[in-house]
Design a protein around this motif. Structure first.
Motif, mmCIF file in Angstrom:
data_model
loop_
_atom_site.group_PDB
_atom_site.id
_atom_site.type_symbol
_atom_site.label_atom_id
_atom_site.label_comp_id
_atom_site.label_asym_id
_atom_site.label_seq_id
_atom_site.Cartn_x
_atom_site.Cartn_y
_atom_site.Cartn_z
ATOM 1 N N ILE A 62 -15.024 -11.854 39.319
ATOM 2 C CA ILE A 62 -14.543 -10.351 38.710
ATOM 3 C C ILE A 62 -13.206 -9.996 39.178
ATOM 4 O O ILE A 62 -12.479 -9.540 38.382
ATOM 5 C CB ILE A 62 -15.571 -9.512 39.249
ATOM 6 N N ALA A 63 -13.013 -10.258 40.667
ATOM 7 C CA ALA A 63 -11.582 -9.803 41.079
ATOM 8 C C ALA A 63 -10.454 -10.514 40.284
ATOM 9 O O ALA A 63 -9.442 -9.947 40.057
ATOM 10 C CB ALA A 63 -11.486 -9.906 42.450
ATOM 11 N N GLU A 64 -10.696 -11.826 39.947
ATOM 12 C CA GLU A 64 -9.745 -12.566 39.196
ATOM 13 C C GLU A 64 -9.072 -11.817 37.941
ATOM 14 O O GLU A 64 -8.036 -11.818 37.584
ATOM 15 C CB GLU A 64 -10.037 -13.806 39.040
ATOM 16 N N ALA A 65 -10.172 -11.446 37.206
ATOM 17 C CA ALA A 65 -9.846 -10.664 35.873
ATOM 18 C C ALA A 65 -9.154 -9.376 35.958
ATOM 19 O O ALA A 65 -8.262 -8.976 35.493
ATOM 20 C CB ALA A 65 -11.438 -10.515 35.148
ATOM 21 N N ILE A 66 -9.589 -8.817 36.906
ATOM 22 C CA ILE A 66 -8.842 -7.457 37.464
ATOM 23 C C ILE A 66 -7.348 -7.514 37.718
ATOM 24 O O ILE A 66 -6.489 -6.952 37.038
ATOM 25 C CB ILE A 66 -9.646 -6.692 38.506
ATOM 26 N N ARG A 67 -7.200 -8.593 38.739
ATOM 27 C CA ARG A 67 -5.917 -8.967 39.193
ATOM 28 C C ARG A 67 -4.864 -9.432 37.896
ATOM 29 O O ARG A 67 -3.914 -9.105 37.907
ATOM 30 C CB ARG A 67 -5.840 -10.107 39.916
ATOM 31 N N LEU A 68 -5.611 -10.280 36.891
ATOM 32 C CA LEU A 68 -4.851 -10.753 35.760
ATOM 33 C C LEU A 68 -4.521 -9.754 34.933
ATOM 34 O O LEU A 68 -3.374 -9.647 34.462
ATOM 35 C CB LEU A 68 -5.549 -11.945 35.187
ATOM 36 N N HIS A 69 -5.454 -8.982 34.567
ATOM 37 C CA HIS A 69 -5.352 -7.987 33.251
ATOM 38 C C HIS A 69 -4.677 -6.866 34.102
ATOM 39 O O HIS A 69 -4.028 -5.969 33.287
ATOM 40 C CB HIS A 69 -6.310 -7.744 32.536
ATOM 41 N N LEU A 70 -5.176 -6.184 35.028
ATOM 42 C CA LEU A 70 -4.746 -4.711 35.473
ATOM 43 C C LEU A 70 -3.511 -4.935 36.621
ATOM 44 O O LEU A 70 -2.995 -3.788 36.622
ATOM 45 C CB LEU A 70 -6.045 -4.151 36.026
ATOM 46 N N GLY A 71 -3.381 -6.133 36.895
ATOM 47 C CA GLY A 71 -2.194 -6.377 37.941
ATOM 48 C C GLY A 71 -2.506 -5.621 39.286
ATOM 49 O O GLY A 71 -1.589 -5.204 39.950
ATOM 50 N N TYR A 72 -3.604 -5.446 39.813
ATOM 51 C CA TYR A 72 -4.133 -4.982 41.061
ATOM 52 C C TYR A 72 -3.582 -5.939 41.810
ATOM 53 O O TYR A 72 -3.687 -7.260 41.782
ATOM 54 C CB TYR A 72 -5.552 -4.689 40.999
ATOM 55 N N ASP A 73 -3.393 -5.651 43.217
ATOM 56 C CA ASP A 73 -3.198 -6.632 44.377
ATOM 57 C C ASP A 73 -4.777 -6.861 44.866
ATOM 58 O O ASP A 73 -5.656 -6.358 44.305
ATOM 59 C CB ASP A 73 -2.215 -5.956 45.582
ATOM 60 N N ASP A 74 -4.691 -7.953 45.885
ATOM 61 C CA ASP A 74 -5.993 -8.562 46.130
ATOM 62 C C ASP A 74 -6.908 -7.351 46.759
ATOM 63 O O ASP A 74 -8.041 -7.316 46.386
ATOM 64 C CB ASP A 74 -5.628 -9.348 47.501
ATOM 65 N N GLU A 75 -6.285 -6.438 47.520
ATOM 66 C CA GLU A 75 -7.299 -5.549 48.209
ATOM 67 C C GLU A 75 -7.938 -4.678 47.009
ATOM 68 O O GLU A 75 -8.991 -4.167 47.105
ATOM 69 C CB GLU A 75 -6.472 -4.733 49.018
ATOM 70 N N ALA A 76 -7.021 -4.113 46.186
ATOM 71 C CA ALA A 76 -7.561 -3.079 45.368
ATOM 72 C C ALA A 76 -8.383 -3.654 44.160
ATOM 73 O O ALA A 76 -9.332 -3.089 43.633
ATOM 74 C CB ALA A 76 -6.145 -2.702 44.183
#
Lengths: 181, 363
Positions: free
Chosen positions: B112-126
């Motif tokens: 799930i985090a991978e999709a968030i990092r990819l599309h929303l540009g969040y860092d790992d923690e966020a």
């Protein structure tokens, strides 16, 4: 945990190419294709001349009977066979690899959809492979996108062909005649 | 402008056996925040339609015609990079089998985090924090602890929730749910549907719900499209589909719903099976199974028309349409079924007490 293939349980002999011999890597290389002398798929596609490929493939069409009653669905079977012991590929005019027709009307329709795109494709036959396709003709001809018209009693020619230019001349088509009474 | 407009979509699969006409002339639209249902039997073209919207049709399939406009832009004209930026972030999909949709070698949280990092540009923690928040929102207990669990450590219902969390993680405008409850038991099904409904309202997400369960559609959707053999055969607001179905296939689907208190020994079915999409029957594709079929049904394929006026209803904006020759004046006899509705609230009444009976034949 000790796995079964790490034990001696499968070690049967010390012959070369033994699949259980961890020291002999030729077997695994062979499995991976490294030691295969020729990739016949690629070879036949690259080096076999077109006329020879066409000679390799036979097309046949047969119906269960010669005579049908009016309105009775006509079932038929199209058989294609590669006579060669190597694989053969034929380039087709479109992604539609083969067609069937009634009196020359592809798919028994006056709207020809046999070449919907200009994208060519390849019809592959494994060595000695036989392909069988079954179809049923409803004794109607499609006149437009939404309209079909039943045919009158008479003789009709059912044909099948690989979707290459001049398929009949190149021996890649077959036909049979039926009678509707 | 509607959120999604699909116009005259045609999808074919070029197989050795022949050309599979998977989707033929499908048009519909979905407004922002709307819940749109697509129903039909297996092989009706529901999933292929959805995959086309996501541009996920792979060889030997090909989108051969039509337009898919999302916020006014044709998805079919976009290059792979553009479509990837939309896929997952603006249009998300919940697949039928969550166990297959999840990668077994990555932890659920990481996927799930991978999709968030990819599309929303969040860092790992966020991304981790948002993942935990989403897992909590879809009802996974102890989400922080379950973050690093692998899919096999989740139950079927939890896996489906995780997939929903993944789909909603980037706050998409359109969520395509392809039979999201098929692999689940009825209690979990009810929970998941409730969850989808709730989340759609909360996030303002439009939902395209693909299902073969008309009960699910009644509970969830605003408008419905019924598909048969790759074509739309009826389109209507959900109330009209249930109270006043116009296409014999829809009537057959409705009468197949088991009802509490029904004294019949056997479940109602539509006789026969979906035709071979490589070789459709001439005329109306449904005629071999239709109890009201006449000879003309074997010769003319009915267009989608307004059942009241007989005017064409094949466009994107058509609200009500049915594909039956009874509405084009070509059928000699009338469709002989009756619809009996009992109860007041359609949402609760539809599934249990509506009764549809065929005229001379069982539908």
């Amino acid at each position: 945990m000790r796995r079964i293939y790490e034990s001696n349980a499968l070690r049967r002999d010390d012959e070369p190419f033994s699949p259980t011999d961890p020291d002999d890597r030729r077997w695994t290389k062979a499995l991976a294709g490294e030691h295969r002398t020729i990739n016949w798929d690629a070879f036949s596609h690259a080096f076999m001349p077109g006329w020879l490929r066409e000679r390799a493939i036979t097309v046949d069409i047969e119906t269960s009977r010669d005579r049908y009653e009016v309105g009775e669905p006509v079932g038929f079977c199209v058989t294609m066979r590669n006579r060669f012991p190597i694989s053969v590929k034929l380039q087709t005019r479109s992604p539609v690899l083969w067609t069937w027709a009634v009196d020359g009307l592809v798919d028994a329709a006056k709207i020809d959809r046999s070449n919907p795109t200009e994208r060519r494709s390849v019809f592959s036959f494994g060595r000695g492979e036989r392909k069988r396709f079954e179809r049923t003709w409803s004794q109607t001809i499609r006149h437009s996108r939404r309209e079909w018209v039943p045919v009158d009693p008479g003789e009709y020619t059912l044909s099948a062909a690989i979707n290459v230019p001049n398929a009949a001349e190149r021996g890649l088509a077959a036909e049979t005649t039926i009678s509707i009474e | 402008m509607a959120l999604l407009e699909v116009e005259d979509l045609e999808v074919r699969f070029y197989t050795e056996d022949g050309v599979v006409n998977a989707v033929d002339g499908v048009s519909y639209r979905i407004e922002r925040g709307e819940k749109f249902g697509v129903v039909g039997e297996s092989g009706a073209g529901k999933s292929v339609t959805a995959l086309s919207v996501m541009r996920l049709i792979d060889n030997p399939g090909q989108i051969e015609g039509g337009e898919i406009r999302f916020k006014g832009e044709n998805l079919l004209d976009m290059d792979e990079e553009e479509i990837r930026s939309i896929r997952g972030s603006e249009i998300a999909m919940v697949f039928q089998d969550a166990q297959t949709a999840l990668n077994p070698v990555y932890s659920v949280g990481e996927q799930i985090a991978e999709a968030i990092r990819l599309h929303l540009g969040y860092d790992d923690e966020a991304a981790r924090d948002r993942t935990i928040e989403m897992l909590e929102r879809v009802g996974i207990p102890d989400p922080a602890d379950r973050y690093s669990d692998y899919p096999h450590q989740f139950s079927g219902g939890m896996q489906q929730r995780a997939v929903i969390a993944m789909a909603l993680s980037c706050d998409p405008d359109l969520l395509i749910c392809d039979e999201p409850t098929t692999a689940l038991d009825v209690t979990i099904e009810a929970q998941i549907l409730e969850l989808l409904d709730e989340l759609a309202d909360e996030f303002g997400t439009a939902i395209q719900l693909i299902t073969h369960d008309l009960g699910v559609v009644a509970e969830t959707c605003d408008r419905v499209m019924v598909m048969y053999a790759g074509k739309p055969v009826e389109k209507a607001p959900v109330e009209d589909i249930y109270y006043d179905p116009k296409m014999p296939y829809t009537v057959g689907l409705m009468s197949s719903i088991p009802r509490i208190g029904d004294e019949r020994d056997r479940l109602q079915t539509i006789p026969g099976t979906m035709p071979d999409l490589i070789q459709l029957p001439p005329g109306c594709s449904f005629h071999p199974r239709c109890p009201y079929a006449e000879e003309v049904c074997t010769q003319i394929e009915p267009p989608l028309v307004d059942p009241e006026t007989g005017e064409p209803a094949e466009g994107v904006d058509a609200e009500r349409g049915a594909a039956c020759l009874a509405y084009t004046g070509d059928l000699q006899n009338e469709l002989g079924y009756e619809v009996h509705v009992e109860g007041e609230s359609h949402r609760s009444a539809v599934r249990d007490v509506e009764e549809i009976t065929g005229g001379d034949t069982d539908v």
